[in-house]
Design an enzyme around this catalytic site. Structure first.
Site, PDB file in Angstrom:
ATOM      1  N   TYR A 183       3.726  -3.883   5.487  1.00 44.97           N
ATOM      2  CA  TYR A 183       4.985  -4.363   4.544  1.00 44.97           C
ATOM      3  C   TYR A 183       5.991  -4.798   5.194  1.00 44.97           C
ATOM      4  O   TYR A 183       6.674  -5.947   4.984  1.00 44.97           O
ATOM      5  CB  TYR A 183       5.259  -3.126   3.475  1.00 44.97           C
ATOM      6  CG  TYR A 183       6.096  -3.785   2.165  1.00 44.97           C
ATOM      7  CD1 TYR A 183       5.502  -4.477   1.402  1.00 44.97           C
ATOM      8  CD2 TYR A 183       7.560  -3.362   2.642  1.00 44.97           C
ATOM      9  CE1 TYR A 183       6.275  -4.973   0.252  1.00 44.97           C
ATOM     10  CE2 TYR A 183       8.360  -3.595   1.277  1.00 44.97           C
ATOM     11  CZ  TYR A 183       7.697  -4.522   0.503  1.00 44.97           C
ATOM     12  OH  TYR A 183       8.613  -4.930  -0.645  1.00 44.97           O
ATOM     13  N   PHE A 242       0.782  -1.256   0.098  1.00 45.97           N
ATOM     14  CA  PHE A 242      -0.038  -0.035   0.007  1.00 45.97           C
ATOM     15  C   PHE A 242       1.016   1.400  -0.007  1.00 45.97           C
ATOM     16  O   PHE A 242       1.975   1.218   0.471  1.00 45.97           O
ATOM     17  CB  PHE A 242      -0.718   0.197   1.232  1.00 45.97           C
ATOM     18  CG  PHE A 242      -1.914  -0.877   1.241  1.00 45.97           C
ATOM     19  CD1 PHE A 242      -3.208  -0.549   0.639  1.00 45.97           C
ATOM     20  CD2 PHE A 242      -1.973  -2.169   1.485  1.00 45.97           C
ATOM     21  CE1 PHE A 242      -4.349  -1.140   0.420  1.00 45.97           C
ATOM     22  CE2 PHE A 242      -2.912  -3.107   1.384  1.00 45.97           C
ATOM     23  CZ  PHE A 242      -4.106  -2.867   0.990  1.00 45.97           C
TER      24      PHE A 242
END
Length: 274
Positions: free
Chosen positions: A190, A93
């Site tokens: 992440y 993202f």
């Protein structure tokens, strides 16, 4: 090398595309470029063929069990197995993403950890003894990116199992849903996904040692791709160099390691390099 079969996931663009290009130039075996979107995958194949290269294509959505199983059955029937698996497919993202943290956590870990694990579970039985697996991680995969010392100890436990690691991933998702993740886990899904992938690499190496399969994680560098919003300083071909090195050229002694984009083995604690 002519009989060897290589599979690269998420390869219609970016680093995965660069890896396929590097592999096609590096040896005469069979290279499979795979992608979730078949149209985009076929366009990538056409582009490489214009360069005089000859990769093969097969559709593969690592988030769909039916797609993974179909590809596995095809590889088993067509080639009797594979020699090299490069797990490149991933999502991230953007910093300005409007999705809630809970959604980002769930979706990022689903693709970058759980779907990679599902792919490995399906394809490892057909990786030939002496084969190689390359998990494309990141500088985000360094253990010191996790704030909690207690969590770091759990991740680095030499007896950690895949089930225990997967439970840690689920704990992060639950913490994100409750908004209690930041102090222990940090603020990047992440990061957690790539720490998980690097930890998984080390467990997989332990489990596959008896089959002489080398499993390594790699940080390809900060590459100019959609994922980096084209802010990366490396070309996709430069980002492919270390993954291709691990797939084709690295000494057999390199196993269960995190390898940097300049091909150095680094400590995944983030405290030292070799």
């Amino acid at each position: 090398m002519e009989s060897k079969v290589v599979v690269v996931t998420g390869a219609n663009k970016g680093i995965g595309f660069g890896i396929v290009r590097g592999l096609c130039k590096g040896f005469k075996g069979v290279v499979y470029l795979t992608s979730r979107n078949e149209e985009l995958g076929q366009k990538a194949i056409a582009e490489l063929k214009k360069e005089g290269l000859n990769p093969n294509y097969h559709q593969l959505d690592i988030t769909a069990a039916s797609s993974i199983e179909k590809f596995r059955d095809y590889l088993k029937e067509k080639h009797g197995g594979i020699d090299i698996l490069i797990n490149n497919a991933a999502i991230a993202f953007k910093n300005k993403a409007i999705e809630p943290v809970a959604i980002q956590a769930e979706q990022t870990l689903f693709v970058n950890y759980f779907s990679v694990l599902s792919t490995c579970n399906a394809l490892f039985p057909i990786v030939k003894n002496g084969g190689r697996v390359v998990n494309v991680s990141s500088s985000a995969g360094l253990l010191n990116n996790i704030p909690s010392l207690a969590l770091r100890k759990k991740f680095s436990d030499p007896k950690l199992t895949i089930e225990e690691l997967s439970n840690l991933m689920r704990q992060y998702i639950e913490a994100a849903k409750h908004g209690t993740h930041a102090a222990e886990w940090g603020n990047s899904s992440y990061v957690v996904s790539k720490v998980g992938l690097t930890a998984l690499t080390k467990i997989q190496q332990r489990l596959l040692e008896s089959r002489d399969i080398k499993v390594n994680a790699v940080h390809p560098g900060w590459v100019d791709t959609d994922m980096s919003s084209h802010k990366g300083v490396l070309t996709i071909d430069e980002g492919a160099e270390a993954p291709v090195y691990l797939a084709l050229e690295a000494p057999d002694s390199v196993k269960g390691e995190l390898v940097w984009n300049d091909k150095r083995i680094v400590s995944w604690t983030g405290n030292e390099t070799n």
